[in-house]
Design an enzyme around this catalytic site. Structure first.
Site, PDB file in Angstrom:
ATOM      1  N   GLU A   1       7.166  -7.860   4.095  1.00  0.00           N
ATOM      2  CA  GLU A   1       6.980  -6.531   3.535  1.00  0.00           C
ATOM      3  C   GLU A   1       8.156  -5.975   2.736  1.00  0.00           C
ATOM      4  OE1 GLU A   1       5.902  -5.417   7.598  1.00  0.00           O
ATOM      5  OE2 GLU A   1       4.431  -4.078   6.693  1.00  0.00           O
TER       6      GLU A   1
ATOM      7  N   ARG B   1       5.853   5.146  10.801  1.00  0.00           N
ATOM      8  CA  ARG B   1       6.763   4.292  10.020  1.00  0.00           C
ATOM      9  C   ARG B   1       7.194   4.983   8.728  1.00  0.00           C
ATOM     10  NH1 ARG B   1       8.821  -1.182   9.604  1.00  0.00           N
ATOM     11  NH2 ARG B   1       8.022  -1.714  11.653  1.00  0.00           N
TER      12      ARG B   1
HETATM   13  N1  MTE Z   1       1.699 -12.748   1.506  1.00  0.00           N
HETATM   14  C1  MTE Z   1       0.509 -13.268   1.120  1.00  0.00           C
HETATM   15  N2  MTE Z   1       0.502 -14.291   0.262  1.00  0.00           N
HETATM   16  N3  MTE Z   1      -0.672 -12.769   1.595  1.00  0.00           N
HETATM   17  C2  MTE Z   1      -0.699 -11.702   2.463  1.00  0.00           C
HETATM   18  O1  MTE Z   1      -1.774 -11.276   2.888  1.00  0.00           O
HETATM   19  N4  MTE Z   1       0.635 -10.069   3.742  1.00  0.00           N
HETATM   20  C3  MTE Z   1       1.900  -9.334   3.829  1.00  0.00           C
HETATM   21  C4  MTE Z   1       3.085 -10.302   3.817  1.00  0.00           C
HETATM   22  N5  MTE Z   1       2.956 -11.242   2.754  1.00  0.00           N
HETATM   23  C5  MTE Z   1       0.553 -11.128   2.869  1.00  0.00           C
HETATM   24  C6  MTE Z   1       1.742 -11.711   2.366  1.00  0.00           C
HETATM   25  C7  MTE Z   1       2.020  -8.490   5.007  1.00  0.00           C
HETATM   26  S1  MTE Z   1       1.317  -6.963   4.972  1.00  0.00           S
HETATM   27  C8  MTE Z   1       2.721  -8.882   6.110  1.00  0.00           C
HETATM   28  S2  MTE Z   1       2.935  -7.841   7.429  1.00  0.00           S
HETATM   29  C9  MTE Z   1       3.310 -10.209   6.221  1.00  0.00           C
HETATM   30  O2  MTE Z   1       3.076 -10.998   5.057  1.00  0.00           O
HETATM   31  C10 MTE Z   1       2.719 -10.898   7.442  1.00  0.00           C
HETATM   32  O3  MTE Z   1       3.162 -12.189   7.600  1.00  0.00           O
HETATM   33  P1  MTE Z   1       4.579 -12.570   8.262  1.00  0.00           P
HETATM   34  O4  MTE Z   1       4.782 -11.673   9.416  1.00  0.00           O
HETATM   35  O5  MTE Z   1       4.396 -13.976   8.638  1.00  0.00           O
HETATM   36  O6  MTE Z   1       5.580 -12.354   7.183  1.00  0.00           O
HETATM   37 MO1  MOS Z   2       1.380  -6.030   7.270  1.00  0.00          MO
HETATM   38  S1  MOS Z   2       0.864  -4.170   6.597  1.00  0.00           S
HETATM   39  O1  MOS Z   2       2.169  -5.351   8.674  1.00  0.00           O
HETATM   40  O2  MOS Z   2      -0.130  -6.575   7.836  1.00  0.00           O
END
Ligand code: MTE
Ligand code: MOS
Length: 776
Positions: free
Chosen positions: A725, A322
């Protein structure tokens, strides 16, 4: 409309609904695993960690450990009933406990099981381990010097004629950038509770983003089938990628002990052990060579992305892939060749972290943009604009996917205007000219982030929806909640699909017993995937209800219409609860599983060609900083953000993701520094030595806006875009603004080339270096 397409305008969806756990978070009633009522007789496990970065294990003496109060026993590699392996991707290179060799300082060697957590923890420190030292390397440069062993096959992406591009370019810049790693610092650390059942059964409560992988690992370690293992996750106190694979070990230890003693077992490491023994964001060293012309247009890019993978592959393959997929950020390279080096190092195995390598790839791209700008004496923003993807032949990525949804021009144009970038930059140039010690900087950086798992099979999801005969609803899907608001978004989708209020929908915790074979909640795809799967389940139940209503109310199926609160069957309004009750009495099935797979995507890693991303999410930010050139201290004074989430499923949640993502990205790029000493020990393993941003680090002026005009060109759920992300990388503008402030000490003639994190020390050293070079 295909069967998965949702109408663009729904009622609950696209509105500001508070996080379903919000009130519970602030009142302390949200249940995390450590809050659960423990089954009677619950045992506690604690890990014993290696105190050597690379060594043969000569012997382990547990006599003092076993004699300590409350100790029930010790688990080592020899006690694993099944396969002693917790590696993801079937790479079989990560033992639960090592057999004869330790590969990093802090590697879990054994677990002590005791009546209380404190007893287990104390006893773990009484073990005596004898090592025979082996040579070790902890960072990218040392690993490269030691021969550059890779933990997983590298990737190469290539398009165009690089040699000709370089030869034809009037200007050339070579350099390297070091980009630091990052600890996840989730508020809730790793934890697992395993409860044994009859036969081979075991139920595991795990703080994991990937329940199915935990299920697979527990089954593998116990030597049993998947159907004997149930993994439950109500919520995590943050994951950020740190709980995609790193939960495996804890769950396996708890499950092993639970089956061995036939008692429940819980394991929760202290924060410093969590930080020492679990993987982090990969730090990178990117060596680059870029050809360009007098107008600032890039002709060719060649770069090698060395990454500190740690001792095993874990997710280092996909993460470094990535990074290459984002070597372009928003820029078109007429010719490009990039290659990854996921290097074996004697450090913890690095893993997923928000952006998953993308941020590191993009940071390097911004570095050479900056090099070009300082060489040509131009505003870096002009160089950025000169190289944006276009709409003609200049829109093909290094992986041969055509960018079809490019909105970077509009996003940048709007933020440039709304942040008053040009006038502020002019004012800053003037300010700096008259301010000998304090210097300011401003920068605008774009983000283009590819959405989809590059592991194509992960782009699927399931849901299970039950309508009870009183009209209340259970919603289960394969996604996990870590604070990001996935549960509420999917509940909104379901409530809208049935035309009922959100209160009718009960959000169930995630369980492998409800929805099988799930993907990690990761790659920002949670709502894209699970929202669609839930929508699909609702569709099936609704279709049955329409057939039933037409029969019952004697009208055509076409005359049955879904309206808020129920259905309209010809001229009769039937509330949803009444409809559900009558459907039950008429033996209509009120439960359904939904499924979704992302269309269009494909990827051939061997040839480096494909269409790995369903679509792209865009954004841009403008940051302004002030530095003190005598101390290196600085403040981030103002940040403006415009971010694209398509048609937001929940603007309030999305704003939280953007603000939080930016601040977390700023922490990564400015204050969070991981330091390993010359003995191979991580020294920054507590908040005292590892500085995450505080509430007081939020910029005093923080203007965040959604690109409200944006609609996903692809038929995603509600035409939304993933948000988890992409905003993380908006923080790059802070680095670039610091860079401008540092550059001012040499009248903007020398590229500051700041490595990240740009700590105050690095700002100070950058100022000193530029002053020195300017005098020469
Ligand atoms: N937001 C919060 N509050 N806590 C988290 O651990 N993880 C992030 C993002 N936002 C995270 C977060 C990551 S690494 C990802 S991949 C996505 O949330 C995963 O959730 P989603 O696919 O539902 O957006
Ligand atoms: Mo998020 S790094 O893809 O959990």
């Amino acid at each position: 409309m295909n069967k998965h397409e949702t109408p663009i305008t729904l009622s609950t969806v696209h509105s500001d609904i508070k996080h379903d756990s919000g009130p519970k978070h602030v009142t302390g009633t949200a249940e995390y695993i450590d809050d659960m009522v423990e089954p009677a007789g619950t045992m506690h496990a604690y890990l014993g960690l290696s105190t050597n970065p690379h060594a043969q294990i000569v012997g382990m003496d547990f006599s003092a450990t076993l004699a300590a109060p409350g100790v029930l026993g010790v688990l080592t590699a020899a006690d694993v009933p099944g396969d002693n392996d917790v590696s993801s991707n079937h790479s079989h290179d990560e033992p639960l406990f090592p057999v004869d060799t330790v590969h990093f300082w802090g590697q879990p060697l054994f677990a002590v099981i005791a009546e209380t957590r404190d007893q287990a923890r104390r006893a773990a420190h009484l073990a005596k381990v004898e090592y025979k030292d082996l040579p070790f390397a902890t960072n990218v440069r040392d690993a490269q010097a030691a021969g550059g062993t890779l933990v997983t096959p590298p990737l190469k992406l290539e398009r165009g004629d690089v040699a000709a591009g370089m030869a034809g370019a009037p200007r050339r810049v070579k350099g390297s950038i070091e980009i630091g790693g990052q600890d996840h610092f989730y508020l809730e650390g790793h934890i697992a509770l395993a409860v044994p059942g009859e036969d081979e059964d075991v139920t595991v409560f795990s703080s994991t983003q990937h329940p199915t992988e935990v299920q697979v690992m527990v089954a593998q370690v116990l030597g049993i089938r998947l159907h004997a293992v149930t993994v439950n996750v109500r919520r995590m106190g943050g994951g950020f990628g740190g709980k995609e694979t790193q939960s495996n070990l804890f769950a396996c230890v708890a499950a092993m002990a639970a089956k061995k003693w036939n008692r429940a077992c819980k394991i929760r490491p202290d924060r410093d052990d969590d930080m020492t023994a679990t993987g982090k964001r990969h730090d990178f060293v990117v060596d680059y060579d870029v050809g360009y012309d007098d107008s600032g247009k890039i002709h060719a890019v060649e770069a090698v992305y060395g990454a500190r993978a740690g001792f095993s592959s874990d997710l280092s393959g996909p993460v470094t892939d990535r990074a290459l997929f984002h070597a372009d950020n928003a820029y078109w390279y007429p010719a490009v060749r990039v290659r990854s080096e996921p290097l074996y190092t004697n450090t913890v195995s690095n893993t997923a972290f928000r952006g998953f390598g993308g941020p590191q790839g993009m940071m390097a791209a911004e570095r050479w943009i900056e090099d070009i700008a300082y060489d040509l004496g131009r505003d870096p923003l002009e160089i950025r604009k000169a190289n944006f993807y276009g709409t003609d032949t200049d829109n093909v990525t290094p992986y041969h996917q055509t960018v079809q949804d490019n909105i970077v021009h509009r996003v940048v144009e709007e933020i440039e205007a709304s942040s008053d970038y040009q006038a502020r930059r002019a004012a800053i140039l003037k300010y700096n000219a008259g301010s000998p010690i304090l210097k300011k900087g401003i920068a605008l950086t774009p983000v283009k982030f590819g959405i989809s798992f590059t592991a194509t099979w992960y782009n699927q999801a399931g849901a299970l929806v039950h309508v009870y005969k009183d009209g209340s609803i259970h919603l289960s899907h394969g996604g996990t909640e870590m604070g990001q608001g996935l549960y509420i978004k999917v509940a909104q989708v379901l409530a809208d699909a049935f035309g009922v209020g959100l209160g009718v929908v009960k959000i169930m915790g995630t369980s492998t017993g409800k929805v099988p074979n799930t993907s990690a909640t990761a790659a920002s795809s949670g709502s894209d995937l699970n929202g669609m799967a839930a929508f699909d389940a609702a569709r099936q139940i609704k279709e049955r209800l329409v057939v039933h209503a037409a029969k019952l109310y004697q009208c055509s199926e076409a005359a049955v219409e879904w309206v808020p609160g129920g259905i309209q069957a010809a001229d009769k309004f039937v509330p949803f609860a009444e409809l559900a009750a009558s459907a039950y009495m008429n033996r209509v099935q009120l439960s359904a599983t939904g499924f979704y797979q992302v269309p269009k995507i494909h990827w051939d890693r061997a040839t480096g060609r494909g269409h790995p991303f369903y679509y792209f999410a865009y954004g841009a930010s403008v940051s302004e900083v002030t530095i003190d050139t005598l101390t290196g201290e600085y403040t981030v004074d103002r940040v403006d953000i415009l971010h694209d989430v398509g048609r937001s499923l929940n603007p309030a949640i999305d704003m939280g993701q953007i603000e939080g993502g930016f601040i977390q990205g700023m922490g990564w790029l400015t204050s969070e520094e991981l330091v390993w000493d010359d003995k191979g020990q991580l020294r920054t393993k507590a908040p005292s030595t590892y500085k995450i941003p505080l509430a007081s680090d939020v910029p005093p002026v923080f203007n965040v806006k959604l690109a409200e005009w944006s609609v996903n060109a692809e038929p995603t759920i509600g035409r939304s875009k993933a948000v988890g992300e992409p905003p993380f990388m908006l923080a790059m503008s802070v680095v670039e603004a610091l860079s401008m402030a540092v550059a001012s000490v040499a009248d903007y003639t020398i590229a500051p080339r700041l490595d990240t994190p740009v700590t105050p020390e690095r700002v100070l050293m950058g100022c000193e270096r530029l002053k020195r070079e300017a005098r020469r």
